[in-house]
Structures are given as C-alpha cells and as structure tokens.
Write a protein that holds these residues in place. Structure first.
Motif, PDB file in Angstrom:
ATOM      1  N   ARG A 188       7.118  13.592 -18.866  1.00 32.57           N
ATOM      2  CA  ARG A 188       7.609  12.876 -17.673  1.00 32.57           C
ATOM      3  C   ARG A 188       6.843  13.301 -16.427  1.00 32.57           C
ATOM      4  O   ARG A 188       6.504  12.475 -15.577  1.00 32.57           O
ATOM      5  N   ALA A 189       6.560  14.595 -16.336  1.00 29.70           N
ATOM      6  CA  ALA A 189       5.844  15.108 -15.161  1.00 29.70           C
ATOM      7  C   ALA A 189       4.395  14.648 -15.130  1.00 29.70           C
ATOM      8  O   ALA A 189       3.746  14.686 -14.071  1.00 29.70           O
ATOM      9  N   SER A 190       3.878  14.180 -16.283  1.00 30.33           N
ATOM     10  CA  SER A 190       2.465  13.801 -16.360  1.00 30.33           C
ATOM     11  C   SER A 190       2.198  12.369 -15.898  1.00 30.33           C
ATOM     12  O   SER A 190       1.044  11.938 -15.896  1.00 30.33           O
ATOM     13  N   LEU A 191       3.228  11.628 -15.534  1.00 29.16           N
ATOM     14  CA  LEU A 191       3.047  10.215 -15.203  1.00 29.16           C
ATOM     15  C   LEU A 191       1.970  10.005 -14.149  1.00 29.16           C
ATOM     16  O   LEU A 191       1.141   9.098 -14.246  1.00 29.16           O
ATOM     17  N   GLY A 192       1.981  10.847 -13.107  1.00 29.10           N
ATOM     18  CA  GLY A 192       0.940  10.742 -12.089  1.00 29.10           C
ATOM     19  C   GLY A 192       1.194   9.676 -11.036  1.00 29.10           C
ATOM     20  O   GLY A 192       0.381   9.501 -10.118  1.00 29.10           O
ATOM     21  N   HIS A 193       2.288   8.948 -11.136  1.00 32.28           N
ATOM     22  CA  HIS A 193       2.668   7.930 -10.149  1.00 32.28           C
ATOM     23  C   HIS A 193       4.150   8.105  -9.832  1.00 32.28           C
ATOM     24  O   HIS A 193       4.952   8.311 -10.748  1.00 32.28           O
ATOM     25  N   PRO A 194       4.514   8.023  -8.549  1.00 34.31           N
ATOM     26  CA  PRO A 194       5.934   8.177  -8.196  1.00 34.31           C
ATOM     27  C   PRO A 194       6.769   6.983  -8.644  1.00 34.31           C
ATOM     28  O   PRO A 194       6.248   5.893  -8.889  1.00 34.31           O
ATOM     29  N   VAL A 195       8.068   7.229  -8.769  1.00 35.89           N
ATOM     30  CA  VAL A 195       9.013   6.193  -9.180  1.00 35.89           C
ATOM     31  C   VAL A 195      10.068   6.022  -8.096  1.00 35.89           C
ATOM     32  O   VAL A 195      10.596   7.008  -7.571  1.00 35.89           O
ATOM     33  N   ILE A 196      10.347   4.782  -7.771  1.00 38.60           N
ATOM     34  CA  ILE A 196      11.370   4.444  -6.778  1.00 38.60           C
ATOM     35  C   ILE A 196      12.439   3.599  -7.450  1.00 38.60           C
ATOM     36  O   ILE A 196      12.124   2.709  -8.243  1.00 38.60           O
ATOM     37  N   GLU A 197      13.691   3.886  -7.130  1.00 39.26           N
ATOM     38  CA  GLU A 197      14.811   3.128  -7.663  1.00 39.26           C
ATOM     39  C   GLU A 197      15.516   2.440  -6.504  1.00 39.26           C
ATOM     40  O   GLU A 197      15.807   3.079  -5.484  1.00 39.26           O
ATOM     41  N   GLY A 206       0.961   7.126  -2.853  1.00 34.85           N
ATOM     42  CA  GLY A 206       0.639   6.900  -1.455  1.00 34.85           C
ATOM     43  C   GLY A 206       0.785   5.469  -0.983  1.00 34.85           C
ATOM     44  O   GLY A 206       0.553   5.182   0.194  1.00 34.85           O
ATOM     45  N   SER A 207       1.196   4.548  -1.859  1.00 33.22           N
ATOM     46  CA  SER A 207       1.253   3.133  -1.462  1.00 33.22           C
ATOM     47  C   SER A 207       2.587   2.742  -0.850  1.00 33.22           C
ATOM     48  O   SER A 207       2.630   1.972   0.120  1.00 33.22           O
ATOM     49  N   LEU A 208       3.685   3.235  -1.411  1.00 31.77           N
ATOM     50  CA  LEU A 208       5.014   2.837  -0.960  1.00 31.77           C
ATOM     51  C   LEU A 208       5.965   4.025  -1.007  1.00 31.77           C
ATOM     52  O   LEU A 208       5.850   4.887  -1.886  1.00 31.77           O
ATOM     53  N   SER A 209       6.913   4.028  -0.092  1.00 30.05           N
ATOM     54  CA  SER A 209       8.004   4.997  -0.104  1.00 30.05           C
ATOM     55  C   SER A 209       9.315   4.229  -0.244  1.00 30.05           C
ATOM     56  O   SER A 209       9.341   2.997  -0.087  1.00 30.05           O
ATOM     57  N   PRO A 210      10.425   4.911  -0.518  1.00 30.20           N
ATOM     58  CA  PRO A 210      11.709   4.208  -0.561  1.00 30.20           C
ATOM     59  C   PRO A 210      12.023   3.472   0.740  1.00 30.20           C
ATOM     60  O   PRO A 210      12.580   2.370   0.717  1.00 30.20           O
ATOM     61  N   VAL A 211      11.642   4.069   1.871  1.00 28.81           N
ATOM     62  CA  VAL A 211      11.879   3.399   3.164  1.00 28.81           C
ATOM     63  C   VAL A 211      11.075   2.101   3.237  1.00 28.81           C
ATOM     64  O   VAL A 211      11.571   1.058   3.694  1.00 28.81           O
ATOM     65  N   ASP A 212       9.825   2.133   2.790  1.00 26.23           N
ATOM     66  CA  ASP A 212       8.985   0.929   2.784  1.00 26.23           C
ATOM     67  C   ASP A 212       9.611  -0.160   1.909  1.00 26.23           C
ATOM     68  O   ASP A 212       9.654  -1.333   2.296  1.00 26.23           O
ATOM     69  N   VAL A 213      10.057   0.230   0.731  1.00 25.71           N
ATOM     70  CA  VAL A 213      10.629  -0.747  -0.201  1.00 25.71           C
ATOM     71  C   VAL A 213      11.898  -1.354   0.369  1.00 25.71           C
ATOM     72  O   VAL A 213      12.096  -2.578   0.327  1.00 25.71           O
ATOM     73  N   GLU A 214      12.763  -0.505   0.931  1.00 22.11           N
ATOM     74  CA  GLU A 214      14.003  -1.027   1.500  1.00 22.11           C
ATOM     75  C   GLU A 214      13.719  -1.976   2.657  1.00 22.11           C
ATOM     76  O   GLU A 214      14.334  -3.045   2.769  1.00 22.11           O
TER      77      GLU A 214
END
Length: 309
Positions: free
Chosen positions: A220-229, A265-273
């Motif tokens: 799971r730690a190896s994904l290399g890309h953040p996840v937003i819910e 670096g492309s999106l944060s939860p604030v950006d998505v919301e």
C-alpha cells in the motif's frame, strides 16, 4: 529469521501459443501465509498445479523443503498438502469414508488426528453424510482437512474460498489461521484482495507475471500517488466530472464515496472540494486524504504493466 521453505526461479509455462507463466520468481519463508492474488486467467492455478507436481514447467526451477521439486518429487510429496480449486472429494462417499480414504492413500491413518480435524472444522456431526450432500462451505472445509490429514509442512490451496458465502469464507480463514498457528506454512491463491490482509506477504499476479511481492502494508505504501476520498451528492455526476480531470489517475465509486488516485502534487482535498462545489445541484459532505487500498496498488501496477508492454 525463518528459513526459506519454497524457492521458485524463472518459471515458464506455455499452453500452445498462450504463455500461462512468464519468468515467475518468488520465495516463501517457513511459517508464512503467502498469498498469490490475481484475477481469473492470471496463472494462479497453473502455478499451484506445478508446485503440487501435477504439471511440469517448460523452464525454471523449484526447491521445496530442501529438495529439487522437479527431480525429487516423490521425496517432497509426503510433505505437501494440496487442495485444488475444483471439488476433489468423492461425492458418493461419506465424510468419514473420504477422510479414511485420504488417510490410507497417504499411509498415515491416525484416528485421534482425524477426530481433531473434524472438531476443528465443526464437521463431527456430519460424519455419515455423503460429500455430495454437504453445502458448498462444508465441502470446502472437508477438502481442506483432507489436505491436512497427513500433517504436511507446506499447504498449497488454490482459491479455497471461491464460490462460498461470506460466513463460510470467514470459517475457512479461521481454519487456515488455526493450521498456521500449528506451524504449517501456507501458500494460498485468491481473486479477493481483501483476503490479502490475512497474509504475511502477498504476490500480485497478472497475465502470468508477478507484478509485486511484499507485505500488504508495504505494498500500500508503494503506490507512489496520493489518494483522496470525497463524499458528495449526486455521486455519479460528481464522479463523471472528477474522472475527467487530468490530475486524476483513477476515480472509483465505493459505497457512498468516491476514491481518487491523483498525480502527486496535482490536487489536494481542498482543491477537489472546491471543484465539486462549482457543479450545479451538488452537495459536499467532506473531502480528505485516505490510505491507499490494495485494489488501487494493483490497478496502478496493471496500468504500468500495460504502458511498459
């Protein structure tokens, strides 16, 4: 440190033009529950049949329990337990008769051990019931204790929980955990990624290749890309907008929320919301960072494999 009980090196297997296994290498340490996870057609059954001595590979080597499996199978076989994916019992025989047959076949008839296995699997009340008349879950449990009747050191299980209800799945895993606590090393294949959490290490397999081998938390730690819910309504309209964003690698609806794998670096939860709030008629409950799931790791590795291929 536990010693290596199984070493598979550069295994290859073809069926005509189809390459079922391609350069498969991995090792299993004594005392592990080692899971091989992959969809139908990944090569899991072919691999298990080779490890059980039912098939021979076209190339590669296997050392099991200190022996060369391909050259010294008869030395290794008594130390292996194998449960194939398809029903492997005799439907016309009772539970008692099936276990007696397997005990005789292995030359290890031990009434006390058989009784213990039956109690462990909660099958003692069904001794005189024919195997064909058992439920699917009970058939699987009978096949599993049949594979354990000669006390193997390495247990090979091909999708033991496929086709059974959730309660039976849990009972089968409870059985496996019990055998594991008794010192049995287990190699199990499954298409269910949630079962990977019960394994000490996992190999993710796709189209005959091992994409990654590691402990579930490290994968799971190896994904290399953040996840937003994000939780927002109406969910499908929100999903359609987010899935089209160039920073989103994957957007999946999971229950009442959408999970996004995004470029670093492309999106944060604030950006998505903020983006979702601009959609007419949409309400947002929350958006937050989330821990990657193995499904997302697997999807990312398959995308990368497709790009590389």
């Amino acid at each position: 440190m536990n010693r290596t009980i199984l070493e598979v090196d550069h295994l290859e297997k073809r069926f005509g033009p189809i390459r079922a296994l391609s350069d498969v290498s991995f090792a299993v340490d004594e005392g592990e529950i080692f899971g091989i996870i992959g969809p139908d057609g990944a090569g899991k059954t072919t691999l298990l049949r080779i490890l059980a001595g039912v098939l021979r590979p076209d190339a590669g080597s296997i050392r099991a329990l200190g022996w060369d499996l391909l050259r010294e199978l008869e030395r290794v076989r008594p130390l292996l337990g194998y449960m194939p994916q398809n029903f492997s019992l005799y439907g016309d025989l009772t539970v008692r008769e099936n276990l007696a047959f397997f005990s005789t076949m292995y030359g290890t008839f031990d009434p006390a051990w058989m009784e213990r296995l039956l109690r462990f699997a909660h099958l003692e009340r069904f001794l005189d019931r024919r195997a064909a008349q058992l439920s699917g879950g009970m058939q699987k449990k009978l096949a599993l204790i049949g594979a354990m009747i000669h006390r193997p050191r390495l247990l090979l299980l091909d999708e033991p929980t496929t086709g059974v209800d959730p309660v039976s799945r849990r009972e089968l895993w409870d059985l496996l955990s019990g055998f594991h606590l008794q010192g049995v090393t287990i190699l199990v294949t499954t298409p269910y990624l949630d079962e990977a959490e019960r394994c000490t290490r996992v190999a993710l397999m796709h189209r005959g290749r091992m994409l990654a081998v590691d402990a579930p938390d490290r994968l799971r730690a190896s994904l290399g890309h953040p996840v937003i819910e994000i939780i927002a309504r109406p969910i499908m309209r929100v999903h359609a907008v987010l899935a089209d964003h160039p920073g989103v690698l994957e957007a999946v609806v999971l229950g009442d929320r959408i999970r996004l794998v995004v470029r670093a670096g492309s999106l944060s939860p604030v950006d998505v919301e903020s983006m979702v709030r601009t959609i007419p008629g949409v309400t947002v409950q929350e958006a937050r960072w989330a821990v990657p799931r193995l499904e997302e790791v697997f999807a990312h590795l398959m995308r990368r494999e497709g790009t590389d291929g």
